[in-house]
Design a protein around this motif. Structure first.
Motif, mmCIF file in Angstrom:
data_model
loop_
_atom_site.group_PDB
_atom_site.id
_atom_site.type_symbol
_atom_site.label_atom_id
_atom_site.label_comp_id
_atom_site.label_asym_id
_atom_site.label_seq_id
_atom_site.Cartn_x
_atom_site.Cartn_y
_atom_site.Cartn_z
ATOM 1 N N ASN A 73 0.836 -1.025 0.060
ATOM 2 C CA ASN A 73 0.021 0.066 0.026
ATOM 3 C C ASN A 73 0.951 1.177 -0.044
ATOM 4 N N LEU A 74 0.621 2.153 -0.783
ATOM 5 C CA LEU A 74 1.374 3.350 -1.024
ATOM 6 C C LEU A 74 0.401 4.467 -0.138
ATOM 7 N N THR A 75 0.878 5.501 0.342
ATOM 8 C CA THR A 75 -0.025 6.594 0.928
ATOM 9 C C THR A 75 -0.233 7.442 -0.364
ATOM 10 N N ALA A 76 -1.518 8.083 -0.589
ATOM 11 C CA ALA A 76 -1.747 9.112 -1.449
ATOM 12 C C ALA A 76 -2.529 10.148 -0.674
ATOM 13 N N VAL A 77 -1.772 11.249 -0.500
ATOM 14 C CA VAL A 77 -2.130 12.602 -0.013
ATOM 15 C C VAL A 77 -2.981 13.465 -0.908
ATOM 16 N N SER A 78 -4.252 13.762 -0.956
ATOM 17 C CA SER A 78 -4.843 14.666 -1.646
ATOM 18 C C SER A 78 -5.278 15.926 -1.086
ATOM 19 N N LEU A 79 -4.830 17.045 -1.499
ATOM 20 C CA LEU A 79 -5.380 18.285 -0.975
ATOM 21 C C LEU A 79 -5.997 19.017 -1.913
ATOM 22 N N VAL A 80 -7.126 19.690 -1.207
ATOM 23 C CA VAL A 80 -8.227 20.487 -1.915
ATOM 24 C C VAL A 80 -8.064 21.628 -1.520
ATOM 25 N N ASN A 81 -7.783 22.688 -2.064
ATOM 26 C CA ASN A 81 -7.900 24.288 -1.536
ATOM 27 C C ASN A 81 -8.904 24.938 -2.162
ATOM 28 N N ALA A 82 -9.841 25.491 -1.491
ATOM 29 C CA ALA A 82 -10.849 26.157 -2.059
ATOM 30 C C ALA A 82 -11.646 27.314 -1.122
ATOM 31 N N THR A 83 -12.108 28.190 -1.666
ATOM 32 C CA THR A 83 -12.614 29.365 -1.109
ATOM 33 C C THR A 83 -14.239 29.316 -1.606
ATOM 34 N N GLY A 122 -17.824 31.102 -0.867
ATOM 35 C CA GLY A 122 -18.553 32.222 -0.706
ATOM 36 C C GLY A 122 -17.542 33.565 -0.506
ATOM 37 N N SER A 123 -16.362 33.383 -1.100
ATOM 38 C CA SER A 123 -15.435 34.308 -1.223
ATOM 39 C C SER A 123 -14.963 34.884 -0.029
ATOM 40 N N LEU A 124 -15.449 34.250 1.432
ATOM 41 C CA LEU A 124 -14.920 34.558 2.790
ATOM 42 C C LEU A 124 -14.134 33.488 3.323
ATOM 43 N N VAL A 125 -14.789 32.423 3.220
ATOM 44 C CA VAL A 125 -13.904 31.198 3.899
ATOM 45 C C VAL A 125 -13.138 30.635 3.038
ATOM 46 N N SER A 126 -11.815 30.070 3.539
ATOM 47 C CA SER A 126 -11.006 28.993 2.962
ATOM 48 C C SER A 126 -10.926 27.892 3.527
ATOM 49 N N VAL A 127 -10.914 26.759 2.664
ATOM 50 C CA VAL A 127 -11.244 25.530 3.151
ATOM 51 C C VAL A 127 -9.930 24.898 2.563
ATOM 52 N N VAL A 128 -8.967 24.032 3.300
ATOM 53 C CA VAL A 128 -8.096 23.156 2.916
ATOM 54 C C VAL A 128 -8.574 21.792 3.583
ATOM 55 N N ALA A 129 -9.027 20.882 2.485
ATOM 56 C CA ALA A 129 -9.229 19.522 2.762
ATOM 57 C C ALA A 129 -8.041 18.709 2.359
ATOM 58 N N GLU A 130 -7.774 17.835 3.629
ATOM 59 C CA GLU A 130 -6.273 16.997 3.281
ATOM 60 C C GLU A 130 -6.869 15.655 3.494
#
Lengths: 265, 163
Positions: free
Chosen positions: A131-141, A143-151
């Motif tokens: 098993n390899l480790t896959a790390v996905s990063l989603v960087n989103a804004t 409503g123009s006000l809240v930034s979300v980084v989902a890992e």
């Protein structure tokens, strides 16, 4: 100006501030609800897995993001990395920046490039399915006000192209034309998502690091198929590979891929 | 000899509550203020930390400013019939600006969702947007002070009308 003018204005300002606070709280509440509705999912794009001519393995993945909420998600920046079990970084990918409108859905195609020739520090993944480790990063804004980084860390099932590679070397024996040969049997299973086509070159190395001899083994292996072939490796006079190592490399027209050495008992 | 504006008499059409009554109301006011400015951020942060949710908030600074804000809010209620109300309203609003800026400095929250999935949320822009609220209060305080100085005692007719 009436006597109570400034104070009435001040009171209006206080009321306005209260309204602003209520609106902000309501907005934040709606935004939080909207953000909680975002659903990412991913699937592997096995149709595009391939070993390129330059020795680079390509893996693909689709990332689907649905945004049923009332606020747009803009921009969305997606990247992914794959690491070997020992933490060695193997591949990186970055998706194009996209925007997801309110109530919209988007699919981001990621292509991961594994430069196999550069995998010397993690060459075990060529011969061990793990098993390899896959790390996905989603960087989103949102409503123009809240930034979300989902890992998102997940295990990626990896099928080694030379899974369970073994080389069995017989004791040196007389060969044709007064030569000495060692019969070497190379066996493995191609557990990767692509076939193998090329020449495997077996080099027998004595304990002192001296190469005793080498021989090519043509290999045409389909996905999931087992491979086993014996080749007579001609040895230099007086060179005994027993106790040394069998070095194997895959020779393609445009690159050479070294596989982990196998000890010879 | 004329009376200075800050000691203007209470107009006949107004009925200002007594000091003891205002002190009781001020004391009661501390409860919601303490909840909003101190207990809510502290308690919520501690509660969420129990679930692995981490934030970048400087809780000590926030709590300290929150206590001062609570005290200022209570004093403001007690002195509302006096000229000090306007300046105190502005001072409180400016302190709320500092309070929000401290929150802005640590305005991220990281939520582990299990299964290798975690989300970091940055809400700094919302905190900056919220700065308009104390800004409006600060302006209101300045205007109140200006009104009190220009028309002494007039505000009391609106805030404490005799029924």
């Amino acid at each position: 100006m009436v006597a109570s003018g400034p104070y009435r204005a001040a009171r209006r300002l206080r009321q306005l501030a209260l309204v602003a606070a209520v609106v902000l709280v309501a907005f934040v509440g709606t935004l939080a609800y909207s953000a909680s509705q975002i659903r990412p999912s991913s699937t592997l794009d096995t149709a595009h897995e391939a070993l390129l001519a330059n020795g680079t393995l390509v893996l693909g993945a689709f990332l689907n993001i649905s945004n049923p909420g009332p606020f747009p998600v803009d921009p969305v920046d997606v990247s992914a990395s794959v690491y070997a079990p020992d933490g060695t970084p193997l591949a990186n990918a970055r998706g194009a920046n996209v925007a997801i409108g309110a109530g919209g859905t988007t699919t981001i195609h990621l292509r991961l490039y594994f430069p196999l020739e550069a995998l010397r520090s993690a060459s075990s993944i060529l011969t061990v399915s793990e098993n390899l480790t896959a790390v996905s990063l989603v960087n989103a804004t949102i409503g123009s006000l809240v930034s979300v980084v989902a890992e998102y860390d997940r295990n990626l099932s990896w099928g080694a192209p030379f899974d369970a590679l073994t080389v069995t070397v017989s004791a040196p024996a007389p060969g044709p034309n007064r030569t000495t040969v060692a019969n070497s049997t190379v066996s493995f299973t191609d557990q990767a998502a692509f076939p193998i086509a090329g020449n495997l070159v077996v080099t027998l190395v004595a304990t002192g690091g001296v190469a005793c001899g080498s021989a090519p083994v043509p290999a045409q292996v389909l996905r999931g198929a087992a491979f086993s072939r014996t080749v007579a490796v001609p040895l230099t006079a007086g060179c005994d590979p027993l106790g040394g190592t069998a070095d194997i490399s895959l020779h393609e027209p445009t690159f050479v891929l070294d596989l982990p050495s196998e000890p010879i008992p | 000899m004329s009376v200075p504006w800050w000691r203007a008499p209470v107009p006949a059409s107004a009925k200002v509550p007594s000091w003891p009554r205002r002190l009781v109301v001020a004391g009661l006011t501390t409860v919601p203020l303490l909840v909003v400015f101190v207990l809510l951020p502290y308690g919520a942060t501690q509660y969420l930390a129990g679930y692995g949710v981490t934030s970048g908030l400087a809780l000590l600074s926030i709590s300290a400013i929150g206590v001062v804000l609570t005290a200022l809010g209570a004093v403001r209620v007690a002195v509302r019939p006096t000229w000090m109300y306007g300046p105190l309203l502005s001072a409180s609003a400016l302190l709320v600006v500092v309070y929000l800026l401290v929150i802005f400095e640590g305005s991220t929250i990281t939520v582990p969702l299990g299964g290798g999935f975690r989300i970091t949320i940055g809400y700094g822009s919302i905190v900056l947007a919220a700065l308009t609220i104390p800004a409006l209060y600060a302006l209101a305080g300045a205007m109140t002070f200006a009104g009190d100085a220009r028309y002494p005692g007039e505000r009391l007719r609106l805030d404490y009308p005799r029924r």
